[in-house]
Design a protein around this motif. Structure first.
Motif, mmCIF file in Angstrom:
data_model
loop_
_atom_site.group_PDB
_atom_site.id
_atom_site.type_symbol
_atom_site.label_atom_id
_atom_site.label_comp_id
_atom_site.label_asym_id
_atom_site.label_seq_id
_atom_site.Cartn_x
_atom_site.Cartn_y
_atom_site.Cartn_z
ATOM 1 N N ARG A 161 26.857 5.649 70.442
ATOM 2 C CA ARG A 161 26.086 6.107 69.671
ATOM 3 C C ARG A 161 27.039 8.204 69.977
ATOM 4 N N VAL A 162 26.174 8.850 69.008
ATOM 5 C CA VAL A 162 26.823 10.042 69.578
ATOM 6 C C VAL A 162 24.853 10.980 68.083
ATOM 7 N N ALA A 163 24.960 11.865 69.575
ATOM 8 C CA ALA A 163 23.614 12.905 69.171
ATOM 9 C C ALA A 163 24.030 13.888 69.678
ATOM 10 N N GLY A 164 23.538 14.685 68.578
ATOM 11 C CA GLY A 164 23.051 16.001 69.138
ATOM 12 C C GLY A 164 23.785 16.957 68.543
ATOM 13 N N PRO A 165 23.906 18.761 67.965
ATOM 14 C CA PRO A 165 23.788 19.543 66.631
ATOM 15 C C PRO A 165 25.190 18.909 66.227
ATOM 16 N N SER A 166 26.314 18.684 66.722
ATOM 17 C CA SER A 166 28.142 18.322 65.962
ATOM 18 C C SER A 166 27.791 16.802 65.363
ATOM 19 N N ALA A 167 26.994 15.391 65.772
ATOM 20 C CA ALA A 167 26.541 14.420 65.004
ATOM 21 C C ALA A 167 27.862 13.683 63.777
ATOM 22 N N LEU A 168 27.258 14.678 63.372
ATOM 23 C CA LEU A 168 26.620 15.214 61.550
ATOM 24 C C LEU A 168 28.692 15.326 60.937
ATOM 25 N N SER A 169 28.823 16.099 61.830
ATOM 26 C CA SER A 169 29.961 16.808 61.287
ATOM 27 C C SER A 169 30.667 16.182 62.067
ATOM 28 N N ILE A 170 30.999 15.562 63.439
ATOM 29 C CA ILE A 170 32.046 14.569 64.067
ATOM 30 C C ILE A 170 32.524 13.096 62.713
ATOM 31 N N ALA A 171 31.120 12.808 62.469
ATOM 32 C CA ALA A 171 31.479 11.869 61.118
ATOM 33 C C ALA A 171 32.230 12.134 60.232
ATOM 34 N N ASP A 172 31.374 13.333 59.813
ATOM 35 C CA ASP A 172 32.450 13.588 58.598
ATOM 36 C C ASP A 172 34.021 13.030 58.960
ATOM 37 N N THR A 173 34.629 13.653 60.097
ATOM 38 C CA THR A 173 35.701 14.534 60.774
ATOM 39 C C THR A 173 36.576 12.829 60.290
ATOM 40 N N LEU A 174 36.075 11.964 61.343
ATOM 41 C CA LEU A 174 36.510 10.241 61.720
ATOM 42 C C LEU A 174 36.241 9.045 60.736
ATOM 43 N N VAL A 219 35.499 10.505 69.343
ATOM 44 C CA VAL A 219 34.950 11.019 68.998
ATOM 45 C C VAL A 219 34.556 11.999 70.308
ATOM 46 N N LEU A 220 34.758 11.827 71.521
ATOM 47 C CA LEU A 220 34.884 12.812 72.544
ATOM 48 C C LEU A 220 36.098 14.036 71.748
ATOM 49 N N ARG A 221 37.299 13.121 71.895
ATOM 50 C CA ARG A 221 38.079 14.369 70.996
ATOM 51 C C ARG A 221 37.955 15.708 69.642
ATOM 52 N N GLU A 222 36.903 15.081 69.218
ATOM 53 C CA GLU A 222 36.250 16.396 68.623
ATOM 54 C C GLU A 222 35.066 16.625 68.896
ATOM 55 N N GLY A 223 35.010 17.091 69.906
ATOM 56 C CA GLY A 223 33.907 17.506 70.873
ATOM 57 C C GLY A 223 32.719 17.663 71.443
ATOM 58 N N ALA A 224 32.661 16.549 71.485
ATOM 59 C CA ALA A 224 31.536 15.643 72.174
ATOM 60 C C ALA A 224 31.509 14.977 73.566
ATOM 61 N N ARG A 225 30.362 15.088 74.040
ATOM 62 C CA ARG A 225 30.535 14.816 75.646
ATOM 63 C C ARG A 225 30.461 13.742 76.250
ATOM 64 N N LEU A 226 31.201 13.017 77.396
ATOM 65 C CA LEU A 226 29.998 11.593 77.323
ATOM 66 C C LEU A 226 28.857 11.682 77.885
ATOM 67 N N ALA A 227 27.979 11.243 77.915
ATOM 68 C CA ALA A 227 26.536 11.286 77.931
ATOM 69 C C ALA A 227 25.844 10.727 79.470
ATOM 70 N N ASP A 228 25.334 11.640 80.077
ATOM 71 C CA ASP A 228 24.947 11.238 81.491
ATOM 72 C C ASP A 228 23.865 10.156 81.692
ATOM 73 N N PRO A 229 24.238 9.610 82.191
ATOM 74 C CA PRO A 229 23.246 7.483 82.336
ATOM 75 C C PRO A 229 21.674 8.417 82.522
ATOM 76 N N GLY A 230 20.766 7.535 81.322
ATOM 77 C CA GLY A 230 19.695 7.696 80.812
ATOM 78 C C GLY A 230 19.597 9.431 79.497
ATOM 79 N N GLU A 231 20.414 10.079 79.272
ATOM 80 C CA GLU A 231 20.255 10.902 78.739
ATOM 81 C C GLU A 231 19.810 10.909 77.872
ATOM 82 N N PHE A 232 20.048 9.545 76.669
ATOM 83 C CA PHE A 232 19.238 9.672 75.209
ATOM 84 C C PHE A 232 18.306 10.184 75.564
ATOM 85 N N THR A 233 18.125 9.409 76.191
ATOM 86 C CA THR A 233 16.060 8.797 76.413
ATOM 87 C C THR A 233 15.698 9.791 77.248
#
Length: 464
Positions: free
Chosen positions: A24-37, A105-119
């Motif tokens: 799961r990827v969430a945030g402003p760059s989520a779609l651009s990361i999907a574009d790349t990968l 995904v992390l290489r494209e600029g996302a960071r690993l989510a903290d526990p419960g961070e999506f919620t």
């Protein structure tokens, strides 16, 4: 410190092998990361509609290698779980594949989510309140269907709606008080009798929510039940009967169980941890003595004790020893091995136990044939829930934090009621009413501190 401008990612499915795994990827760059990968015949991911699924392939942009063929799920802001843009890569399950996709995904600029961070982001972005967010974790960890249904209702806002209704009524009472502080000449003096009646009604509403909370907590957290008795009365057989499987070793040799055995079971929708213990008796055997000491500790920490007696034998001095250990504790007396005596003898045994226990919670059964097990399970539920159920109730408070906040609000209203009875200045009443409002706001998160919020979400799993 939580940075909502970050794009976060995590594996959202449990560790280990499985048919499907989700990154799961969430945030402003989520779609651009999907574009790349991700490459799909449907088009560029960032151009695709929200709430759609697309088949394609995940590529390593550095090596050009295909990592997996997968499904891409797209959820656009603000109509997503977190309120942000979200993409989910639904891959073949397995730690290697999921690990590779997450690394890309992390290489494209996302960071690993903290526990419960999506919620937590869902809470901060107004997609749910704090009580609903906590219910997400409760639903994941529910051990019985009853507990899952309670969590589902809370996640749907059953408790939150009750709290918001009470807050609305409290705000009305506070406004009636404070208007007399600033505009007494225009609106007249405070009507203490009317306010007293209003506060009394609010306290009754709070008590209605508080009353079943202990039972709700039992469904949420479960209870520990210790099975105790002298050696060879069938404690291990009773554990197996409760579990409906052969978990504990059963032999006719006294002292077989030398350590505590803990297993989870579902008794009438209540999640329990059943604890089989060593037979309580005086012994010189070093190992058995350690088991006896642990049995004492298990009996001390348990919410309920099943005191097992051999229905085919007379009461013994060792039974007396066990009786002294459990004296004063919540217990159900179980006359086991009823299949070894005729009906008349079983009735006499029960009568003797009724007299000895000075109570009526005695059940005769056979852990071997399971005859009488339904009676025991009904009695366990009756003892733990005091004859009530909570499954049919629309709003059940099962969280200790929520209960403490409700109790704090009730206590503040009691203080306000005393102030009203003494007809003190409206300013003093206002202080107590605002304290009650603050306590209720702790439940939904409006007045919760950052420390409380952090403590709640750190108990979540990563990826939720």
């Amino acid at each position: 410190m939580l940075h909502l401008s970050d794009t976060i990612a995590a594996i959202a499915t449990p560790p280990g092998e499985g048919g499907i795994g989700i990154v799961r990827v969430a945030g402003p760059s989520a779609l651009s990361i999907a574009d790349t990968l991700f490459v799909t015949g449907s088009g560029v991911p960032s151009s695709l509609s929200s709430h759609t699924i697309h088949y394609g392939r995940i590529f390593d942009t550095h090596s050009g290698e295909t990592v997996d063929d997968a499904l891409l799920l797209i959820f656009r802001s603000p109509h997503s779980y977190t309120g942000e843009d979200i993409v989910e890569f639904s891959c073949h399950g397995g730690p290697v594949t999921l690990g590779r996709v997450l690394s890309l995904v992390l290489r494209e600029g996302a960071r690993l989510a903290d526990p419960g961070e999506f919620t937590r982001r869902a809470f901060l972005n107004g997609r749910m309140d704090l009580a609903q967010a906590e219910a997400v974790c409760d639903q994941i960890r529910a051990r019985t269907e009853a507990a899952q249904r309670i969590a589902l209702r809370q996640r749907g806002g059953a408790v939150s709606q009750e709290v918001m209704r009470l807050k609305h009524e409290l705000v009305g009472a506070l406004a009636a008080v404070e208007v007399t502080i600033d505009f007494s000449e225009e609106v007249g003096e405070l009507d203490y009798d009317a306010l007293a009646a209003r506060l009394s009604g609010l306290q009754a509403e709070l008590e209605r929510l508080i009353s079943p909370a202990d039972r709700g907590r039992i469904y949420r957290e479960g209870v520990r039940i210790a099975i105790v008795g002298r050696p060879n009365v069938g404690k291990s057989s009773l554990l197996n009967a409760l579990l409906r499987e052969n978990r504990a070793i059963v032999t006719p040799i006294p002292g077989t169980t030398r350590d505590v055995i803990e297993e989870s079971a579902n008794i009438r929708g209540i999640p329990i941890t059943a604890i089989d213990t060593a037979g309580l008796r005086e012994t010189k055997d070093v190992v058995e003595r350690i088991g006896v000491e642990r049995a004492h500790a298990a009996a001390e920490s348990a919410s309920l004790i099943l005191f097992v007696i051999d229905a085919s034998r007379d009461w013994t001095e060792e039974d007396d020893l066990v009786f002294k250990v459990i004296s004063g504790k919540r217990s159900i007396w179980v006359a086991n091995k009823s299949d070894m005596v005729d009906e008349q003898a079983a009735i006499l045994v029960q009568r003797d136990l009724f007299k000895r226990s000075n109570r009526r919670d005695v059940v005769a059964l056979s852990a071997l044939t399971l005859e009488g097990m339904d009676d025991l399970e009904w009695l366990i539920a009756e003892e733990l829930l005091h004859g009530h159920t909570v499954e049919e109730t629309s709003a059940v408070v099962s969280n200790v934090r929520h209960l403490r906040a409700l109790e704090s609000a009730r206590d503040s209203l009691k203080e306000a009621e005393i102030t009203v009875e003494n007809q003190l200045a409206p300013d003093f009443i206002s202080i107590d009413l605002r304290a009650a409002l603050d306590a209720l706001g702790q439940i939904t998160g409006e007045t919760a501190t950052e420390d409380i919020i952090h403590r709640i979400f750190q108990d979540f799993c990563i990826g939720k």
